[in-house]
Design a protein around this motif. Structure first.
Motif: not given
Length: 906
Positions: A449, A453, A566, A568, A570, A592, A594, A596, A615, A617, A619, A640
């Motif tokens: 991963t 990135l 980016s 992201i 989490d 990016t 992300k 998820a 990128h 993601d 998911s 993803h």
């Protein structure tokens, strides 16, 4: 990082001029001259960056200048990327309109033709942006001249070596044997009736002195492991969040926090789980000095566990140990290593792979460098790892005499070794290392991963001889070999690193080098907006961590960080459906994204405006389909959407994503199906496809869509093979042409009622990739009489849910098989001798033919079943009654001589 960023921009500018693109954009006055002026200025800047990088450590004005340079370089990169994307889109349109016309391709910026930049508005926009950036660069160049920088020796374009080497995994920390023995004794010593049920022991010491490593050695000690019924490790850091710690403890105990949010509910569940057990809880990196935050958690654990339970705390602050309730005898203050111990640890790394003559030549200088480590294990390890790659005395003396040792500031004992290690990295590796600063402390990096990135941010270049993923792998290994990563989790099969972490002090150093460029923020029910307001609006990378399960909404303030590259997320925020369209509208520079497990039900169509995205993601969300507008994201490299259990189809025009390299769609449900029309158009670039879903319609199926995907690497799963009506159809996939695949998953079964089951014919008709060593077969309904010949090369085999199989196939014949898992075979009642494959082998051996398929007898005619098998697992064979072996050892037969691990469950 400035040097790498400026190099990228300079490369793009040089490419424009080299390709003579300026002729075609001459309609906009002055663009040619502006581009050439920019190139000259960037060349002048890059020639002094080596001196600027070092001087910024002591001169704040230069550090500020470097920040301005990075900022304008980022903006320049965005403009050039927008330009490049417009060209790609125009070419795609012409290819669509004139499919027979050949378009000449060139790398990076392709030669413009009459169809490029039809929109005058876009040409003018690019011209205006370049003019503005040129004006900003003028100010930076003028200020540069006031610093009187030294020019780099040899000019700005020196070739840089690649550094690839195995990781030195030190199993013991030199000089800590006595400390380790003392802590083990304190943990497992006899407990008296008068002793508190739960005793707290603290390791105290400055950053980099080895507290966490020593705690890990103790935690994994065999005596400790057998003494405690439950061992739990929690990284605490700052702030001290009782609820988060309680969740981490419960997840370690039960595998899940069961969506519990309230602290009291968590504590009750923990008490239930540790009842009647002796507990060891390690709390690593504690900063909290407020005893009230600790007492409730401590008292709850005390009521649940047996006497003899222990807490082991690591902290930089002795006051913390006092607040945690440690007696003076239970506080161990770690001292610095002695000069001899420090030298031993340093030389373990520095002299790795060097011969005795080299050691003798370098030892005198090496001892002086080891003295500079001041007894800090992390410093000795980092500097030793750096010098491991240097073999001349001049190189070692250059490290010894570097002026970075003169820096006087907090934690300077570690700043100098880390700076030297960072500065010695090849230019292209530095941004990869610094990118890790955006993640929170103690974050677990997944190797693959992280490489993706890096790719998305343009840190990795593809060459004629090497793909980006391979370059990223070399970079990861180099950072690990230099001790900039640690706590490795490795693949048991080949020893490669799967996951790692970064030491707190290394993380602090990376953050100091990227101040105002990146930030991570934790959302834990507190005032999130005020936290975010403190960060620079020019930040380029952000990680938002949600600590409470589904309880907190996404902070709207993120929308104002318009330069983010980016984002992201989490953790488990509440649904992001409402904020997502506005988020996409504002963050137009994203490369990016992300998101998820964010409760997303629909991806907004305006995502097609994020032209820089590489990128994505999404998911583990609730998405049913992806908008067709996603197919306008021509720069996309990774998509993803695995774990999206409701996903029904990919966009019909997904083949337009000509740069897509990684596509992950797998969901771990037997019933999931994703319509995958258009995937065949990804053949020129696609490197990863975790699962391909067969759709049967009419007389045929879409399995031929795999035909052109010959660049696939790693593992490929093919699902719903039961919907292939004619076994010869599987040959259309041309699996034999996919030479880079190493694993193959065959998922049989059908989405409709099958009158005729041809699983055995389909398996026999397969022409598998030539280099696979791992095979998974799920839901197979055939009867295997003879194993296909191609199965002989396999190292790993997993057979799962074979409904009709009563007798396991003769897998004992496989000469290279190391791991075998057999699961959910409802019809198996007896595992007989045929499983070993020895009877046929014995008959052949009697006929003086020592080769049975690929099975071989030894020169003494001893027949070996499963000669290399190390791991054997049986799971869920609920009707299994008998396992028939040879009864006793035969002199001419040997069974599983290499077996290390056997598990039988259910």
């Amino acid at each position: 990082m400035a040097d790498a960023l400026v190099s990228v921009v300079l490369e793009q500018l040089s490419s424009i001029i080299a390709q003579k693109v300026q002729k075609e954009v001459g309609l906009v006055a002055g663009v040619k001259n502006e581009v050439q002026k920019l190139e000259r200025k960037f060349k002048a800047i890059i020639a002094v960056l080596a001196d600027a990088e070092q001087r910024q450590l002591k001169e704040e004005s230069i550090k500020h200048w470097m920040g301005q340079l990075k900022d304008v370089s980022y903006d320049m990169d965005d403009v050039l990327d927008e330009w490049s994307t417009a060209i790609a889109k125009s070419q795609m349109k012409v290819n669509d309109e004139h499919p027979r016309k050949t378009i000449k391709k060139v790398c990076s910026f392709m030669i413009f033709s009459c169809f490029c930049f039809r929109e005058v508005g876009l040409r003018c926009h690019v011209a205006r942006e370049i003019q503005t950036l040129n004006d900003r660069i003028d100010g930076i160049v003028i200020e540069k001249n006031t610093f009187h920088f030294k020019l780099s020796e040899g000019g700005p374009n020196l070739p840089e070596r690649k550094i690839t080497a195995s990781v030195i995994d030190a199993t013991e920390i030199k000089g800590r044997e006595k400390d380790k023995g003392m802590i083990v004794k304190m943990l497992v010593g006899e407990s008296s009736d008068q002793e508190p049920a739960l005793r707290t022991i603290s390791l105290v010491g400055m950053g980099g002195i080895g507290k966490t490593t020593l705690a890990q050695l103790v935690y994994n000690d065999h005596q400790v492991e057998t003494y405690f019924g439950k061992r739990i490790w929690v990284c605490v850091s700052d702030p001290f969040d009782e609820t988060r710690i309680a969740k981490a403890i419960l997840e370690a105990l039960t595998g899940s926090a069961q969506n519990l949010i309230e602290l009291q509910a968590l504590l009750e569940k923990i008490q239930e789980s540790i009842s009647g057990k002796r507990l060891l809880l390690v709390l690593d990196d504690v900063w909290n000095e407020d005893s009230t935050k600790w007492e409730q958690l401590k008292n709850s654990l005390k009521r649940g566990c047996l006497p003899g339970s222990r807490f082991l705390v690591t902290t930089r602050n002795k006051k913390v140990a006092d607040f945690m309730g440690c007696s003076s005898t239970d506080i161990l203050e770690l001292g610095l290593l002695s000069p001899d111990e420090c030298w031993t640890l340093f030389s373990q790394f520095a002299f790795f792979g060097k011969n005795s003559r080299e050691r003798e030549n370098l030892e005198e200088t090496g001892r002086k460098i080891a003295e500079r480590c001041k007894g800090l294990p992390l410093a000795a390890k980092t500097l030793g790892s750096l010098l491991r790659f240097k073999r001349s005395r001049a190189e070692w003396e250059s490290v010894l005499n570097n002026h970075v040792w003169e820096i006087k500031e907090a934690e300077s004992k570690l700043l100098a070794p880390l700076w030297l290690s960072y500065h010695d990295l090849p230019t292209e590796m530095r941004p990869c290392f610094l990118y890790c600063a955006v993640f929170p402390k103690d974050y677990t990096f997944e190797r693959d991963t992280l490489i993706k990135l890096w790719m998305a941010q343009g840190f990795l270049r593809e060459t004629q001889n090497q793909e980006m993923e391979a370059t990223g792998g070399e970079c990861f290994e180099a950072l690990a070999a230099r001790s900039l990563f640690q706590d490795f989790q490795k693949n048991l099969a080949d020893g490669s690193i799967i996951q790692c972490k970064m030491h707190d002090m290394v993380h602090d150093f990376a953050q100091s080098m990227t101040k105002n460029e990146s930030f991570s923020v934790e959302i834990d029910g507190g005032p999130a907006e005020s936290k975010i307001d403190s960060f620079s609006r020019d930040a380029r990378h952000s990680v938002v961590v949600f600590r409470n399960y589904g309880a907190d909404s996404f902070p709207a303030t993120i929308h104002s960080f318009k330069k983010l590259r980016s984002l992201i997320v989490d953790g488990y925020p509440s649904s992001m459906n409402a904020v997502l369209p506005n988020l996409i509208d504002n963050l137009s520079c994203l490369r990016t994204l992300k998101l998820a497990n964010c409760g997303i039900e629909e991806v907004p169509s305006n995502i097609g405006k994020l032209i820089h995205l590489r990128h994505v993601d999404l998911s583990r969300n609730e998405i049913k389909e992806l908008p067709e507008e996603m197919c306008e994201l021509y720069n996309m490299q990774t998509l993803h959407v695995s774990g999206c259990r409701k996903l029904e189809k990919l966009p019909d025009n997904i083949g337009k994503l000509i740069k897509l390299r990684h596509l992950r769609v797998c969901h771990w449900s037997d019933s999931s199906f994703v319509e995958m029309r258009g995937v065949e158009g990804l053949g020129c670039r696609l490197r990863e496809l975790d699962e391909f879903h067969v759709s049967g319609s009419g007389e045929g199926s879409n399995i031929g869509g795999l035909k052109n995907l010959n660049h696939l690497q790693g593992c490929l799963g093919i699902k719903w093979l039961g919907d292939v009506k004619d076994p010869d159809e599987v040959k259309k996939a041309e699996l034999k042409s996919k030479k880079n695949l190493t694993g193959l998953g065959l998922l049989f079964g059908s989405r409709r009622e099958r009158r005729i089951i041809r699983d055995d014919e389909i398996l026999e008709a397969l022409e598998p990739p030539p280099n696979i060593d791992s095979l998974w077969i799920f839901n197979y309904q055939g009867i295997i009489q003879v194993l296909p010949s191609w199965i002989n090369k396999l190292r790993v085999v997993r057979l799962i849910n074979w409904g009709k199989i009563e007798n396991l196939p003769s897998l004992g014949k496989l000469p290279f098989l190391e791991e075998l898992r057999v699961s959910w075979m409802e019809s198996v009642r007896k595992v007989g001798r045929e499983f070993l494959g020895m009877e046929a082998a014995a008959a052949a051996a009697n006929d003086n033919d020592i080769s049975i398929g690929e099975m071989r007898a030894s020169p003494s005619n001893t027949i070996i079943a499963f000669p290399r098998l190390k791991t054997l697992k049986f799971w869920g064979l609920e009707n299994w009654e008998e396992w028939e072996g040879e009864g006793r050892r035969n002199e001419d037969k040997t069974i599983m001589p290499s077996l290390h691990f056997l598990r039988i469950r259910r």
